[in-house]
Design a protein around this motif. Structure first.
Motif, PDB file in Angstrom:
ATOM      1  N   LEU A 105     -43.501 -95.641 -17.887  1.00 46.38           N
ATOM      2  CA  LEU A 105     -44.653 -95.841 -18.764  1.00 46.38           C
ATOM      3  C   LEU A 105     -45.129 -97.295 -18.754  1.00 46.38           C
ATOM      4  N   LEU A 106     -44.213 -98.241 -18.569  1.00 41.88           N
ATOM      5  CA  LEU A 106     -44.629 -99.634 -18.454  1.00 41.88           C
ATOM      6  C   LEU A 106     -45.454 -99.834 -17.186  1.00 41.88           C
ATOM      7  N   GLN A 107     -45.054 -99.199 -16.087  1.00 40.94           N
ATOM      8  CA  GLN A 107     -45.833 -99.279 -14.855  1.00 40.94           C
ATOM      9  C   GLN A 107     -47.208 -98.647 -15.036  1.00 40.94           C
ATOM     10  N   ALA A 108     -47.262 -97.469 -15.685  1.00 41.23           N
ATOM     11  CA  ALA A 108     -48.543 -96.797 -15.894  1.00 41.23           C
ATOM     12  C   ALA A 108     -49.453 -97.616 -16.801  1.00 41.23           C
ATOM     13  N   ALA A 109     -48.896 -98.173 -17.900  1.00 40.97           N
ATOM     14  CA  ALA A 109     -49.709 -98.975 -18.818  1.00 40.97           C
ATOM     15  C   ALA A 109     -50.227-100.238 -18.138  1.00 40.97           C
ATOM     16  N   ALA A 110     -49.403-100.870 -17.316  1.00 38.10           N
ATOM     17  CA  ALA A 110     -49.845-102.068 -16.608  1.00 38.10           C
ATOM     18  C   ALA A 110     -50.951-101.735 -15.607  1.00 38.10           C
ATOM     19  N   ASN A 111     -50.850-100.584 -14.942  1.00 37.72           N
ATOM     20  CA  ASN A 111     -51.900-100.175 -14.000  1.00 37.72           C
ATOM     21  C   ASN A 111     -53.218 -99.929 -14.720  1.00 37.72           C
ATOM     22  N   VAL A 112     -53.146 -99.281 -15.901  1.00 40.97           N
ATOM     23  CA  VAL A 112     -54.369 -99.043 -16.668  1.00 40.97           C
ATOM     24  C   VAL A 112     -54.976-100.372 -17.105  1.00 40.97           C
ATOM     25  N   ALA A 113     -54.129-101.320 -17.536  1.00 45.92           N
ATOM     26  CA  ALA A 113     -54.634-102.625 -17.951  1.00 45.92           C
ATOM     27  C   ALA A 113     -55.242-103.383 -16.781  1.00 45.92           C
ATOM     28  N   ASN A 114     -54.619-103.272 -15.614  1.00 47.01           N
ATOM     29  CA  ASN A 114     -55.150-103.962 -14.437  1.00 47.01           C
ATOM     30  C   ASN A 114     -56.483-103.377 -13.973  1.00 47.01           C
ATOM     31  N   SER A 115     -56.757-102.121 -14.337  1.00 44.53           N
ATOM     32  CA  SER A 115     -58.020-101.487 -13.936  1.00 44.53           C
ATOM     33  C   SER A 115     -59.186-101.923 -14.814  1.00 44.53           C
ATOM     34  N   GLY A 116     -58.916-102.734 -15.846  1.00 44.51           N
ATOM     35  CA  GLY A 116     -59.975-103.227 -16.718  1.00 44.51           C
ATOM     36  C   GLY A 116     -60.041-102.545 -18.066  1.00 44.51           C
ATOM     37  N   ALA A 117     -59.221-101.525 -18.309  1.00 48.88           N
ATOM     38  CA  ALA A 117     -59.208-100.830 -19.586  1.00 48.88           C
ATOM     39  C   ALA A 117     -58.176-101.463 -20.517  1.00 48.88           C
ATOM     40  N   GLY A 129     -39.485-109.781 -25.794  1.00 46.31           N
ATOM     41  CA  GLY A 129     -38.922-110.546 -24.683  1.00 46.31           C
ATOM     42  C   GLY A 129     -38.183-109.670 -23.682  1.00 46.31           C
ATOM     43  N   GLN A 130     -37.506-108.638 -24.175  1.00 48.59           N
ATOM     44  CA  GLN A 130     -36.808-107.732 -23.266  1.00 48.59           C
ATOM     45  C   GLN A 130     -37.785-106.945 -22.412  1.00 48.59           C
ATOM     46  N   VAL A 131     -38.896-106.504 -22.995  1.00 43.66           N
ATOM     47  CA  VAL A 131     -39.905-105.778 -22.226  1.00 43.66           C
ATOM     48  C   VAL A 131     -40.531-106.702 -21.179  1.00 43.66           C
ATOM     49  N   ARG A 132     -40.747-107.973 -21.544  1.00 42.45           N
ATOM     50  CA  ARG A 132     -41.308-108.921 -20.574  1.00 42.45           C
ATOM     51  C   ARG A 132     -40.354-109.154 -19.411  1.00 42.45           C
ATOM     52  N   LEU A 133     -39.050-109.165 -19.669  1.00 39.09           N
ATOM     53  CA  LEU A 133     -38.085-109.302 -18.573  1.00 39.09           C
ATOM     54  C   LEU A 133     -38.184-108.140 -17.602  1.00 39.09           C
ATOM     55  N   ARG A 134     -38.338-106.910 -18.132  1.00 39.62           N
ATOM     56  CA  ARG A 134     -38.490-105.760 -17.253  1.00 39.62           C
ATOM     57  C   ARG A 134     -39.791-105.855 -16.464  1.00 39.62           C
ATOM     58  N   ALA A 135     -40.865-106.276 -17.126  1.00 39.17           N
ATOM     59  CA  ALA A 135     -42.147-106.412 -16.441  1.00 39.17           C
ATOM     60  C   ALA A 135     -42.066-107.444 -15.321  1.00 39.17           C
TER      61      ALA A 135
END
Length: 456
Positions: A105-117, A129-135
């Motif tokens: 879901l982090l990959q999917a959310a990042a892809n949606v954000a990168n598409s401009g949405a 901070g833990q989520v940012r480490l995974r990202a």
């Protein structure tokens, strides 16, 4: 007004009882009954036939804004959803701990954000901070994703009300959310039900695609009240063994697409990678034909997947009770098939241990696997390797008949595409033979036994 009665709700299965007891009578779990605050009891004179606001009915052909699916940037995720993210839909995703739900879901959310949405990821289990480490490990640090660590639904909805509605909202997980309007700790039935209702209502009113991550019980079902699965539009299960590389995202309920559709991923160092041809993943390492190995073209939704079924027969010298061990298939179905092979074909399995495995940790529920399992069992019993370029499919009845199955043409087409030259199955499927695949129709299970044991 009548006196309100106490009620106790099981936190594992959601069943309700009027008195506390140590073990839940429905699911058998211990110490899971918790008292819920009683609701207000109204008198029999309470009337709801007036005083409300009139609703407006519309015809089915009324003009309206057409919902356009949005891609998540992950083709396999979109495939399992039926084509992409539907605005205003609520998705519930469950899976074992550590299987990769948050990563996907982090990959999917990042892809949606990168598409401009606009995409929002709210974590109730990890700090920001833990989520940012995974990202950072996934190479998604530069994605313009809105990240927050919160567990109060009131705080989340208040914050979302001050900004434009996001295209995607991920809540990880619903069991960690709590509402100050409901008594009970986070994760209780009342809290899960109430928090999910408020989040789903926000998603429906604002056209937001909502994804709720759900914990699972030890038997693999989503924890919490069963009504949670009725409230959402899509229920997905993220499956796979942590010791294996692959992961399967399976659609269990889908109001906007086919049910039982799957997406296949491989867990790699940089996250989850899509597997475009899962048949090659489950058939890898088949260099030399071995006795007890059969290839079965399974159907997952609209997708054919070729998997390898392995059988091992061990003769016992003493009078010990033989074992029956199954991995990836129904043990009851195996017992029935062994009984048919003994009663209709004269084969003796009663003095031997039988081990059956679906390669790669894959789980089969397709009844068409009967013939492939029977072929693997007979091959292992007679120590006769099956043809390396052959696939087997068909349902076996208690009378030993090979019954027709659905999607025979699609199964053969997938086998021919991957280089298989022979197919064995129901005789009725001979009319849908794929070009380049020589098909042999079987009517009875003894025909299969004769072909396998007479092979040189």
């Amino acid at each position: 007004m009548a006196k309100p009665k106490r009620k106790y709700v099981c936190q594992a299965c959601g069943s309700v009882t009027n008195r506390w007891q140590g073990q839940c009578a429905d699911c058998g779990e211990w110490n899971t009954l918790a008292e819920e605050a009683p609701q207000t009891v109204f008198s029999a004179k309470h009337d709801l036939s007036s005083g409300g606001r009139q609703i407006r009915f519309e015809p089915l052909d009324a003009p309206g804004e057409k919902l356009v699916r949005r891609t998540s940037g992950l083709g396999e995720f979109d495939r399992a959803l039926g084509g992409g993210l539907v605005p205003g839909s609520a998705i519930l995703m469950g899976g074992d701990p550590g299987i990769g739900k948050s990563t996907l879901l982090l990959q999917a959310a990042a892809n949606v954000a990168n598409s401009g949405a606009l995409a929002v990821y709210v974590s109730g289990e990890e700090a920001a901070g833990q989520v940012r480490l995974r990202a950072e490990r996934l190479g998604l640090s530069n994605a313009p994703l809105n990240l927050a660590a919160a567990t109060s639904v009131r705080d989340i909805l208040t914050t979302l009300g001050t900004m434009d509605p996001p295209a995607l909202l991920v809540i990880d997980s619903i069991q960690t959310m709590h509402s100050d309007q409901i008594e009970g700790a986070p994760g209780t039935v009342s809290q899960v039900r109430g928090c999910a209702f408020e989040l789903i209502r926000y998603a429906k009113e604002n056209g937001v695609t909502l994804v709720l991550v759900g914990h699972v019980t030890k038997d693999g079902s989503i924890a919490g009240p069963r009504v949670l699965e009725h409230m959402v539009d899509v229920v997905m299960s993220f499956e796979g063994e942590r010791s294996h590389q692959y992961r399967i995202l399976r659609s269990i309920k889908n109001r906007f697409g086919p049910v039982d559709e799957i997406g296949v991923f491989a867990m790699e160092g940089a996250g989850l990678a899509e597997v475009g041809n899962p048949s090659l993943l489950f058939l890898s390492g088949r260099e030399e034909p071995m006795a007890g190995s059969a290839v079965f073209p399974a159907m997952e939704g609209t997708r054919p997947v070729l998997v390898e079924i392995q059988a091992l027969i061990v003769r016992l010298q003493s009078g010990a009770t033989p074992r029956r061990a199954v991995v990836g298939w129904d043990s009851g179905r195996l017992a029935m098939l062994l009984a048919v092979l003994e009663a209709r074909c004269g084969l003796n399995f009663s003095s031997a241990e039988v081990y059956l495995n679906v390669a790669g940790g894959y789980r089969l529920a397709d009844p068409a696997a009967d013939l492939a399992v029977a072929a693997a069992l007979v091959s292992a019993l007679g120590d006769k390797p099956l043809p390396k370029d052959a696939v087997w499919f068909g349902e076996v009845s208690l009378a030993g008949e090979i019954r027709p199955v659905a999607h025979a043409g699609i199964r053969q087409r997938e086998a021919a595409k991957l280089g298989f030259g022979r197919g064995f199955g129901p005789a009725s499927a001979a009319t849908s033979t794929e070009k380049g695949l020589r098909y042999d129709g079987l009517t009875l299970l003894p025909n299969l036994v004769d072909r396998v044991l007479s092979a040189s």
